[in-house]
Design a protein around this motif. Structure first.
Motif, PDB file in Angstrom:
ATOM      1  N   UNK A   1     -14.750  -4.492  13.337  1.00 58.40           N
ATOM      2  CA  UNK A   1     -15.511  -3.491  12.584  1.00 58.40           C
ATOM      3  C   UNK A   1     -14.714  -2.204  12.438  1.00 58.40           C
ATOM      4  N   UNK A   2     -13.972  -1.867  13.469  1.00 60.04           N
ATOM      5  CA  UNK A   2     -13.124  -0.680  13.420  1.00 60.04           C
ATOM      6  C   UNK A   2     -12.017  -0.876  12.386  1.00 60.04           C
ATOM      7  N   UNK A   3     -11.433  -2.074  12.392  1.00 66.93           N
ATOM      8  CA  UNK A   3     -10.404  -2.373  11.398  1.00 66.93           C
ATOM      9  C   UNK A   3     -10.950  -2.336   9.985  1.00 66.93           C
ATOM     10  N   UNK A   4     -12.185  -2.824   9.802  1.00 67.95           N
ATOM     11  CA  UNK A   4     -12.798  -2.804   8.472  1.00 67.95           C
ATOM     12  C   UNK A   4     -13.033  -1.373   7.997  1.00 67.95           C
ATOM     13  N   UNK A   5     -13.459  -0.485   8.899  1.00 67.92           N
ATOM     14  CA  UNK A   5     -13.655   0.918   8.541  1.00 67.92           C
ATOM     15  C   UNK A   5     -12.327   1.566   8.158  1.00 67.92           C
ATOM     16  N   UNK A   6     -11.286   1.199   8.857  1.00 65.05           N
ATOM     17  CA  UNK A   6      -9.952   1.705   8.533  1.00 65.05           C
ATOM     18  C   UNK A   6      -9.549   1.285   7.119  1.00 65.05           C
ATOM     19  N   UNK A   7      -9.781   0.029   6.800  1.00 65.12           N
ATOM     20  CA  UNK A   7      -9.432  -0.464   5.468  1.00 65.12           C
ATOM     21  C   UNK A   7     -10.271   0.212   4.382  1.00 65.12           C
ATOM     22  N   UNK A   8     -11.527   0.529   4.702  1.00 64.42           N
ATOM     23  CA  UNK A   8     -12.375   1.197   3.733  1.00 64.42           C
ATOM     24  C   UNK A   8     -11.860   2.598   3.431  1.00 64.42           C
ATOM     25  N   UNK A   9     -11.385   3.302   4.434  1.00 68.29           N
ATOM     26  CA  UNK A   9     -10.827   4.637   4.204  1.00 68.29           C
ATOM     27  C   UNK A   9      -9.593   4.539   3.309  1.00 68.29           C
ATOM     28  N   UNK A  10      -8.747   3.568   3.565  1.00 66.63           N
ATOM     29  CA  UNK A  10      -7.561   3.376   2.724  1.00 66.63           C
ATOM     30  C   UNK A  10      -7.984   3.090   1.285  1.00 66.63           C
ATOM     31  N   UNK A  11      -9.013   2.263   1.112  1.00 67.12           N
ATOM     32  CA  UNK A  11      -9.503   1.954  -0.229  1.00 67.12           C
ATOM     33  C   UNK A  11     -10.035   3.207  -0.935  1.00 67.12           C
ATOM     34  N   UNK A  12     -10.761   4.034  -0.201  1.00 62.58           N
ATOM     35  CA  UNK A  12     -11.307   5.264  -0.780  1.00 62.58           C
ATOM     36  C   UNK A  12     -10.181   6.198  -1.247  1.00 62.58           C
ATOM     37  N   UNK A  13      -9.128   6.282  -0.468  1.00 60.10           N
ATOM     38  CA  UNK A  13      -7.990   7.133  -0.839  1.00 60.10           C
ATOM     39  C   UNK A  13      -7.314   6.591  -2.092  1.00 60.10           C
ATOM     40  N   UNK A  14      -7.103   5.287  -2.148  1.00 53.07           N
ATOM     41  CA  UNK A  14      -6.491   4.679  -3.345  1.00 53.07           C
ATOM     42  C   UNK A  14      -7.356   4.923  -4.575  1.00 53.07           C
ATOM     43  N   UNK A  15      -8.652   4.778  -4.400  1.00 54.85           N
ATOM     44  CA  UNK A  15      -9.586   4.996  -5.509  1.00 54.85           C
ATOM     45  C   UNK A  15      -9.557   6.441  -5.992  1.00 54.85           C
TER      46      UNK A  15
END
Length: 434
Positions: free
Chosen positions: A262-276
């Protein structure tokens, strides 16, 4: 089920062995390019027994050690092939690959290492520490108030280079019968003298307020559950990206998500938000930072948000606005006797509340004034160049002490430090998994 699990383990072991053999073959080629080490040149060794996943512990010392090498030649001793390959590629220092104890002994006999530095507490450190007639010195890989910083393992080393008064007070609570005046040498934070080093920033100076968010990983036990990516990070970064007046530098710990998916998924979501956000507004230039170089982020950010980790004190050394995320785990151990007793906390909340808190601290002159006291407490004088001078003076002192003891024991008979224990260790480390 058990057979399937055993089969997966067997496959993984074979894959690790294959990777290790390939890495060692590449390493032979790279070492040939470096050429043989000049005999009896190096007086300072940096012993690193970990694989490349923990190279961040050594990277922060590259620039201070490169500067030190101008007066005392420095050699890195690497025990793992993956780490050695990376070091040969990126480190500004020569590297000796010492996978076996026999390799380690060869380098020791070919060089005149008076001082050996250690940046962590790897159990293989003891394979080096059994060699006498040199100083074994713990320099650590950061300054913090985490449990790791008060380990009794400090006593295993002849000396420790510590940051300042806070480090000494922290250790004094735990270490019995330890000669602080002799063995704990305060040097400040020499890395802070190299935070920028003329580096060009990866974004324009356009008036945006730069926010560094540098969380740690989730930890491997409740007492060390300091990570904020899952509790604070997604909402915090989303709110910052939405303002149009902030620029985010996101630098997560390289181990984020290794324990908790779950922590890894949150990390990936932040990266996605930055790319977006960057796709929607290329001029924003938000940064997802996985770079090897740590320092420019700490000096360049207008405000930093970090978890309880060494990053707190790396940023503290810069003397600029700083918030610490408050752990949500009730098991997380928080030392409230030092800076954390008076720091600016960021509690987990909705994005707008956390954003308001960031703006409050970023523009509060009283918060910055309070910060100044703790900078002095932890690092002493942080004027440019001063802490580097203290680091060099500490090494000069150790060199002088080595000369004094060498003269006192000049007539002692030579000893063979290779023994049965070393032979056993050599047999045990033939297969390396990086």
């Amino acid at each position: 089920m058990g057979l399937r699990k055993d089969a997966r383990r067997a496959v993984k072991l074979v894959q690790n062995v294959v990777r290790s053999r390939r890495a060692q073959a590449r390493l032979v080629e790279e070492l040939a390019k470096q050429g043989p080490l000049e005999p009896h040149r190096y007086r300072v060794g940096v012993y690193f027994a970990d694989g490349k996943v923990n190279l961040y512990q050594l990277r922060q010392w590259y620039k201070p050690l490169a500067r030190l090498a101008e007066r005392h030649p420095v050699l890195v001793l690497s025990r793992a092939s993956g780490a050695a390959l990376a070091l040969l590629d990126e480190a500004p220092l020569p590297v000796a690959y010492v996978r076996r104890v026999a390799d380690l002994e060869r380098v020791i006999h070919e060089q005149d290492l008076h001082v050996v530095f250690y940046v962590n507490q790897n159990s293989k450190n003891f394979q080096m520490m059994r060699y006498g007639r040199r100083w074994h010195v713990f320099i650590n890989h950061g300054e913090s108030d985490k449990m790791y910083m008060t380990t009794n393992q400090f006593k295993a080393y002849d000396y420790a280079l510590i940051a300042g008064d806070a480090a000494r007070a922290r250790l004094d609570k735990v270490l019995w019968d330890y000669d602080f005046d002799k063995r704990a040498i305060p040097i400040g934070r020499p890395q802070a003298d190299h935070y920028l080093d003329g580096r060009a920033l990866p974004y324009p100076a356009d008036g945006r307020e730069v926010v560094l968010y540098a969380p740690t990983w989730e930890g491997d036990r409740g007492a060390a559950a300091y990570g904020s990516i899952a509790s604070h990070g997604v909402d915090l970064v989303r709110a910052l990206l939405a303002t149009g007046r902030h620029r985010v530098i996101y630098r997560p710990h390289p181990r984020s998500g290794v324990v908790d998916e779950a922590y890894g998924a949150a990390n990936r979501e932040i990266v996605r938000l930055i790319e977006q956000a960057n796709a929607g507004d290329p001029s924003a230039v938000h940064v997802f930072d996985q770079g090897k170089d740590l320092g420019w982020q700490l000096a360049a950010a207008d405000v930093a948000i970090v978890d309880i980790s060494a990053m707190v004190y790396d940023r503290l050394a810069a003397g600029r606005p700083l918030l610490i995320t408050r752990p949500v785990s009730p098991q997380a151990q928080v030392d409230t006797g030092g800076y954390l007793s008076a720091c600016e906390w960021l509690d987990a909340a909705d994005g707008s509340s956390m954003l308001a808190r960031v703006d409050e601290v970023a523009h509060d002159p009283q918060a910055l004034e309070r910060l100044g006291y703790w900078v002095e407490r932890y690092f002493g004088d942080t004027s440019p160049g001063v802490t580097t001078e203290r680091f060099h003076a500490a090494v000069d002192h150790l060199m002088a002490e080595w000369e004094r003891f060498a003269a006192l024991h000049a007539t002692d008979p030579d000893i063979d430090e290779h023994d049965a224990e070393g032979e056993a260790a050599e047999q045990s480390d033939d297969i390396e998994v990086d």
